[in-house]
Scaffold this motif. Sequence first.
Motif, mmCIF file in Angstrom:
data_model
loop_
_atom_site.group_PDB
_atom_site.id
_atom_site.type_symbol
_atom_site.label_atom_id
_atom_site.label_comp_id
_atom_site.label_asym_id
_atom_site.label_seq_id
_atom_site.Cartn_x
_atom_site.Cartn_y
_atom_site.Cartn_z
ATOM 1 N N ASP A 48 25.274 -24.150 -68.686
ATOM 2 C CA ASP A 48 26.046 -24.765 -67.603
ATOM 3 C C ASP A 48 26.512 -23.726 -66.589
ATOM 4 O O ASP A 48 26.469 -23.954 -65.376
ATOM 5 C CB ASP A 48 27.243 -25.530 -68.165
ATOM 6 N N ARG B 172 17.852 -31.219 -69.906
ATOM 7 C CA ARG B 172 18.858 -32.226 -69.541
ATOM 8 C C ARG B 172 19.840 -31.686 -68.508
ATOM 9 O O ARG B 172 20.441 -32.456 -67.775
ATOM 10 C CB ARG B 172 19.619 -32.692 -70.770
ATOM 11 N N ARG B 173 19.972 -30.385 -68.477
ATOM 12 C CA ARG B 173 20.882 -29.754 -67.528
ATOM 13 C C ARG B 173 20.139 -29.180 -66.317
ATOM 14 O O ARG B 173 20.686 -28.422 -65.546
ATOM 15 C CB ARG B 173 21.694 -28.683 -68.229
ATOM 16 N N LEU C 94 25.163 -24.146 -74.691
ATOM 17 C CA LEU C 94 25.303 -25.087 -73.575
ATOM 18 C C LEU C 94 26.293 -24.589 -72.533
ATOM 19 O O LEU C 94 26.091 -24.804 -71.337
ATOM 20 C CB LEU C 94 25.731 -26.459 -74.101
ATOM 21 N N THR C 95 27.336 -23.915 -72.966
ATOM 22 C CA THR C 95 28.300 -23.343 -72.025
ATOM 23 C C THR C 95 27.613 -22.319 -71.138
ATOM 24 O O THR C 95 27.818 -22.297 -69.922
ATOM 25 C CB THR C 95 29.480 -22.703 -72.781
ATOM 26 N N ARG D 287 23.522 -22.642 -64.488
ATOM 27 C CA ARG D 287 23.167 -23.680 -63.508
ATOM 28 C C ARG D 287 24.128 -23.621 -62.335
ATOM 29 O O ARG D 287 23.716 -23.761 -61.193
ATOM 30 C CB ARG D 287 23.216 -25.075 -64.150
#
Length: 136
Positions: free
Chosen positions: A6, A40-41, A2-3, A9
């Motif tokens: 993110d 979701r991101r 997830l890092t 993105r």
Amino acid sequence: MLTDVDAWRADGVEGLFLDRAPAGSGGVGPVALTIRLAARRGLHRVVLNPGVPTHPLYRDLGVRICSFEGPWEAYQNWDGDGVRAGDGHIVHGVPPEMLTAARRLMGRRGAGFGLATDLGPRVSVTASGRGAHAAD
């Protein structure tokens, strides 16, 4: 993960290419979770690249799948067993004079997207700026 997503993105990335993705049924759960978390991101374009045909459950994930990744020699002799029309094909090590022929062969084999390059499998096409021909 997830890092990383993110950070990508924040850099304007709009999709996710999962290289060396699992192909067997045991990997479906983790891959599905990764796809959901990426969505979701805001990363809705996802390509799985196991480089081989996958277990049928991957088809339910609604993402593009690269079902062949390998050298030109192997691609010429590949029987395409387990592949569906629209899957991606990544072919490397194509002699420069054969790049157009490789791209045409990808089309005849039903590739929905792909890449034929004279470069090796782990060389950045973007960095080199040569020899890549996408088919989409």
